[in-house]
Scaffold this motif. Structure first.
Motif, PDB file in Angstrom:
ATOM      1  N   ARG A  50      26.922  50.747  37.159  1.00 11.44           N
ATOM      2  CA  ARG A  50      28.317  50.671  36.729  1.00 11.44           C
ATOM      3  C   ARG A  50      28.974  52.041  36.844  1.00 11.44           C
ATOM      4  O   ARG A  50      28.324  53.077  36.629  1.00 11.44           O
ATOM      5  CB  ARG A  50      28.418  50.189  35.282  1.00 11.44           C
ATOM      6  CG  ARG A  50      27.964  48.764  35.050  1.00 11.44           C
ATOM      7  CD  ARG A  50      28.896  47.742  35.677  1.00 11.44           C
ATOM      8  NE  ARG A  50      28.531  46.384  35.313  1.00 11.44           N
ATOM      9  CZ  ARG A  50      27.625  45.652  35.951  1.00 11.44           C
ATOM     10  NH1 ARG A  50      26.983  46.170  36.997  1.00 11.44           N
ATOM     11  NH2 ARG A  50      27.357  44.418  35.553  1.00 11.44           N
ATOM     12  N   THR A  51      30.267  52.007  37.162  1.00  9.54           N
ATOM     13  CA  THR A  51      31.074  53.220  37.232  1.00  9.54           C
ATOM     14  C   THR A  51      32.119  53.183  36.124  1.00  9.54           C
ATOM     15  O   THR A  51      32.814  52.177  35.965  1.00  9.54           O
ATOM     16  CB  THR A  51      31.785  53.331  38.589  1.00  9.54           C
ATOM     17  OG1 THR A  51      30.805  53.382  39.632  1.00  9.54           O
ATOM     18  CG2 THR A  51      32.654  54.578  38.652  1.00  9.54           C
ATOM     19  N   VAL A  52      32.194  54.262  35.373  1.00 11.22           N
ATOM     20  CA  VAL A  52      33.297  54.423  34.418  1.00 11.22           C
ATOM     21  C   VAL A  52      34.318  55.361  35.054  1.00 11.22           C
ATOM     22  O   VAL A  52      34.011  56.523  35.325  1.00 11.22           O
ATOM     23  CB  VAL A  52      32.821  54.997  33.066  1.00 11.22           C
ATOM     24  CG1 VAL A  52      34.018  55.212  32.135  1.00 11.22           C
ATOM     25  CG2 VAL A  52      31.805  54.076  32.419  1.00 11.22           C
ATOM     26  N   ARG A  53      35.499  54.837  35.330  1.00 12.35           N
ATOM     27  CA  ARG A  53      36.581  55.655  35.890  1.00 12.35           C
ATOM     28  C   ARG A  53      37.525  56.076  34.777  1.00 12.35           C
ATOM     29  O   ARG A  53      37.927  55.252  33.949  1.00 12.35           O
ATOM     30  CB  ARG A  53      37.343  54.885  36.965  1.00 12.35           C
ATOM     31  CG  ARG A  53      36.507  54.599  38.196  1.00 12.35           C
ATOM     32  CD  ARG A  53      37.350  54.136  39.378  1.00 12.35           C
ATOM     33  NE  ARG A  53      36.489  53.799  40.495  1.00 12.35           N
ATOM     34  CZ  ARG A  53      36.027  54.683  41.379  1.00 12.35           C
ATOM     35  NH1 ARG A  53      36.361  55.956  41.246  1.00 12.35           N
ATOM     36  NH2 ARG A  53      35.243  54.313  42.369  1.00 12.35           N
ATOM     37  N   VAL A  54      37.855  57.345  34.775  1.00 13.99           N
ATOM     38  CA  VAL A  54      38.770  57.883  33.774  1.00 13.99           C
ATOM     39  C   VAL A  54      40.090  58.181  34.479  1.00 13.99           C
ATOM     40  O   VAL A  54      40.133  58.952  35.434  1.00 13.99           O
ATOM     41  CB  VAL A  54      38.205  59.167  33.125  1.00 13.99           C
ATOM     42  CG1 VAL A  54      39.140  59.663  32.028  1.00 13.99           C
ATOM     43  CG2 VAL A  54      36.809  58.905  32.568  1.00 13.99           C
ATOM     44  N   ASP A  55      41.176  57.537  34.023  1.00  8.52           N
ATOM     45  CA  ASP A  55      42.458  57.700  34.715  1.00  8.52           C
ATOM     46  C   ASP A  55      43.176  58.966  34.260  1.00  8.52           C
ATOM     47  O   ASP A  55      42.660  59.738  33.446  1.00  8.52           O
ATOM     48  CB  ASP A  55      43.332  56.452  34.551  1.00  8.52           C
ATOM     49  CG  ASP A  55      43.769  56.212  33.100  1.00  8.52           C
ATOM     50  OD1 ASP A  55      43.696  57.152  32.285  1.00  8.52           O
ATOM     51  OD2 ASP A  55      44.183  55.073  32.789  1.00  8.52           O
ATOM     52  N   ILE A  56      44.392  59.140  34.769  1.00  9.06           N
ATOM     53  CA  ILE A  56      45.149  60.369  34.507  1.00  9.06           C
ATOM     54  C   ILE A  56      45.554  60.472  33.034  1.00  9.06           C
ATOM     55  O   ILE A  56      45.814  61.556  32.509  1.00  9.06           O
ATOM     56  CB  ILE A  56      46.399  60.438  35.423  1.00  9.06           C
ATOM     57  CG1 ILE A  56      47.021  61.834  35.415  1.00  9.06           C
ATOM     58  CG2 ILE A  56      47.415  59.368  35.031  1.00  9.06           C
ATOM     59  CD1 ILE A  56      46.138  62.894  36.041  1.00  9.06           C
ATOM     60  N   GLN A  57      45.578  59.322  32.335  1.00  9.15           N
ATOM     61  CA  GLN A  57      45.878  59.343  30.892  1.00  9.15           C
ATOM     62  C   GLN A  57      44.625  59.526  30.035  1.00  9.15           C
ATOM     63  O   GLN A  57      44.707  59.574  28.809  1.00  9.15           O
ATOM     64  CB  GLN A  57      46.555  58.027  30.474  1.00  9.15           C
ATOM     65  CG  GLN A  57      48.053  57.966  30.773  1.00  9.15           C
ATOM     66  CD  GLN A  57      48.331  57.578  32.206  1.00  9.15           C
ATOM     67  OE1 GLN A  57      47.611  56.749  32.763  1.00  9.15           O
ATOM     68  NE2 GLN A  57      49.354  58.171  32.806  1.00  9.15           N
ATOM     69  N   GLY A  58      43.470  59.604  30.680  1.00  9.60           N
ATOM     70  CA  GLY A  58      42.222  59.783  29.943  1.00  9.60           C
ATOM     71  C   GLY A  58      41.602  58.496  29.457  1.00  9.60           C
ATOM     72  O   GLY A  58      40.693  58.518  28.625  1.00  9.60           O
TER      73      GLY A  58
END
Length: 274
Positions: free
Chosen positions: A206-214
């Motif tokens: 699994r990949t946890v992606r962190v967006d520009i808002q965190g």
């Protein structure tokens, strides 16, 4: 069968785990009920008492009126005090008393599940008087019973059921919490990704992606150039996520790549159960 189809997997997982627990403890001599488990402060008897108490409350039985002793050093907060009540009230019960109460509880709960016709979204009473849906209640319960089955197996030197129905419920419950751990607790950089690669009886990437808002989201697609990658086996993942071992104790079973500080922060906050 009146049970709603979305609830059936949780009923099946609970049944599989609780029957395995019954088989494990049925032949135990009195001394083995006092064996220490990976659950802090709890013996085999204590874990079984906890499970009897959980299911008794799901049956609607009243909680015991009982005063906890002052010398329970593993009890440090209100959540633990709440959970300890059903445990301490049975601390002097004999092996036959424990197995007979467990068997009676299983019979009653099986009857309740056979007659369960409520919608999964029905609000039910959870611990501390909180309200949650019937589906979430059964999901959490199936997860808890499987984890405690593993506690008992560790204590009794009887490994098994790492790929049972309860294990797959546990995988989903633990993965639901992973984005919070990576994005909020470990403070992974914004616009980054962290990969968790788990091998063994239950395997997944699994990949946890962190967006520009965190904010963190969980994806099944692998990431190119992740900020950190953690690779470990399923049993180690469970034991870490459920607070049964420290990252230091299983350092040889966890392989990390990328930012070492981020990987260490994730492992520090890896306990996903409350």
């Amino acid at each position: 069968m009146s049970l709603h189809p979305t609830l059936q997997p949780y009923a099946d997982a609970w049944t599989h785990s609780v029957e395995a627990i019954s088989e494990l403890v049925q032949p135990l001599p009195e001394a083995d009920w006092n064996r220490r488990t990976p659950c802090p402060g709890w013996s085999v008897r204590d874990v079984v008492s906890h499970l009897i108490g959980l299911d008794s409350e799901m049956l609607g039985d009243p909680r015991p009126i009982h005063t906890l002793p002052r010398d329970l050093f593993h009890v440090t907060n209100e959540h633990q005090r709440y959970m300890e009540m059903q445990v301490d009230v049975r601390r002097h019960h004999t092996a036959p008393e424990m197995t007979s109460e467990l068997e009676y509880m299983i019979i009653r709960r099986n009857r309740q599940l056979r007659n369960e016709s409520r919608d999964p979204g029905t609000k039910v009473r959870g611990p501390f008087g909180t309200d949650l849906t019937l589906e979430e209640s059964m999901r959490r319960h199936a997860f808890a019973v499987w984890v405690h089955e593993q506690d008992l197996r560790t204590a009794l030197g009887s490994p098994g059921n790492l790929d049972s129905p309860g294990a797959h419920v546990a995988r989903d419950v633990l993965l639901d919490e992973l984005p919070r751990v990576v994005a909020e607790d470990a403070q992974a950089p914004r616009s980054s990704a962290v990969v968790v690669d788990v091998s063994g009886p239950v395997e997944f990437l699994r990949t946890v992606r962190v967006d520009i808002q965190g904010r963190g989201t969980l994806e099944t697609a692998p990431a190119l150039g992740p900020a950190a990658t953690l690779a470990l086996d399923w049993e180690t993942y469970v034991r870490l996520a459920c607070g049964r071992v420290t990252p230091e104790a299983v350092a040889d079973r966890v392989k990390t790549e990328g930012d070492p500080e981020l990987a260490a922060a994730i492992l520090r906050h890896f306990v996903l159960t409350k």
